[in-house]
Design an enzyme around this catalytic site. Sequence first.
Site, mmCIF file in Angstrom:
data_model
loop_
_atom_site.group_PDB
_atom_site.id
_atom_site.type_symbol
_atom_site.label_atom_id
_atom_site.label_comp_id
_atom_site.label_asym_id
_atom_site.label_seq_id
_atom_site.Cartn_x
_atom_site.Cartn_y
_atom_site.Cartn_z
ATOM 1 N N ASP A 28 -0.601 2.128 -6.454
ATOM 2 C CA ASP A 28 -0.025 3.485 -6.742
ATOM 3 C C ASP A 28 1.322 3.283 -7.456
ATOM 4 O OD1 ASP A 28 1.506 2.236 -4.476
ATOM 5 O OD2 ASP A 28 1.296 4.158 -3.096
ATOM 6 N N GLU B 215 5.243 -7.831 0.929
ATOM 7 C CA GLU B 215 6.241 -7.418 -0.041
ATOM 8 C C GLU B 215 7.701 -7.604 0.242
ATOM 9 O OE1 GLU B 215 5.278 -3.891 -2.026
ATOM 10 O OE2 GLU B 215 7.142 -3.962 -3.190
HETATM 11 O O1 KIV Z 1 1.558 -0.268 -6.040
HETATM 12 C C1 KIV Z 1 1.484 -1.507 -6.117
HETATM 13 O O2 KIV Z 1 1.390 -1.900 -7.385
HETATM 14 C C2 KIV Z 1 1.393 -2.482 -5.018
HETATM 15 C C3 KIV Z 1 1.701 -3.903 -5.388
HETATM 16 C C4 KIV Z 1 2.782 -4.224 -6.288
HETATM 17 C C5 KIV Z 1 1.450 -4.624 -4.169
HETATM 18 O O3 KIV Z 1 1.272 -2.036 -4.017
#
Ligand code: KIV
Length: 274
Positions: free
Chosen positions: A50, A188
């Site tokens: 997202d 994260e």
């Molecule tokens: O939305 C995203 O790109 C993510 C990743 C960076 C883990 O959740």
Amino acid sequence: MGNTERKKMTVTRFREKKARGEKLAILTAYDFFTAKTLDRAGVDSLLVGDSVGMVLYGEKNTHPVTMEMMLAHTRAVARAAEFALVIADMPFMSYQPSFESAITNAGRFIRESFAEAVKLEGGIEMAATVKRIVECGIPVMGHIGMTPQSIHRFGGARVQGRKELSRQYLIDSAEALEEAGAFSIVLELIQADVAAEVTTAVDIPTIGIGSGKECDGQVLVINDILGLYDIYTPKFVRKYADLPPVIEKAASDFISDVRSGRYPGDDESFFKKE
Ligand code: KIV
């Protein structure tokens, strides 16, 4: 590795890679051509994050991203992916309100855009939701630490796991997600030693982003590594290419060729002369 010996990545193979001590390499993708290129390069998985809201649409955070946006981008990526596992990120408020919303929306990713798994944010408090989706036959990737959909609660992008309570919450969450049937967990912005502890606490692979080198794999946002997003670049990002000057040069060459009459040339007409 030549394509002849390369196998289609599956959630089972994800776990096998951890068991063999092989690192998983994941990149985000949002469109057909990029996905095709990354798949050819050999990524284990393409995550339709997202983050699309920020890096492609210029939003301040991931909150405005909708199911319709994610379905369209996931479908484009899934069309391109031959070997990589396609994981679709469930957008804000597509799974939090109820089990029903979570199952319905996870199902839409599988049925309408051909994702092979979904990802959702949250720890122990989301374990029951993960379990219900997995029971429907849909693989789920968890996501703990500094989860961007909760940015306002964290008061910014702050490293997680610094305090004992937070460290314990992360370990308990990883165990609860594994127990609920998640096939993998994104970590994260978690303090590296805590991310290492989480990684040894579970048998499913942990995929780090800004969480140190002890995770079972790493994920980065494609626009970040290509220099195609300069609003905010986290410290953990490594820029593998700087594409804006290349794009700018191509565009300015085109502009000057058009203005000077050098483009199109005689052999560049759609109806070529015999
Ligand atoms: O939305 C995203 O790109 C993510 C990743 C960076 C883990 O959740």
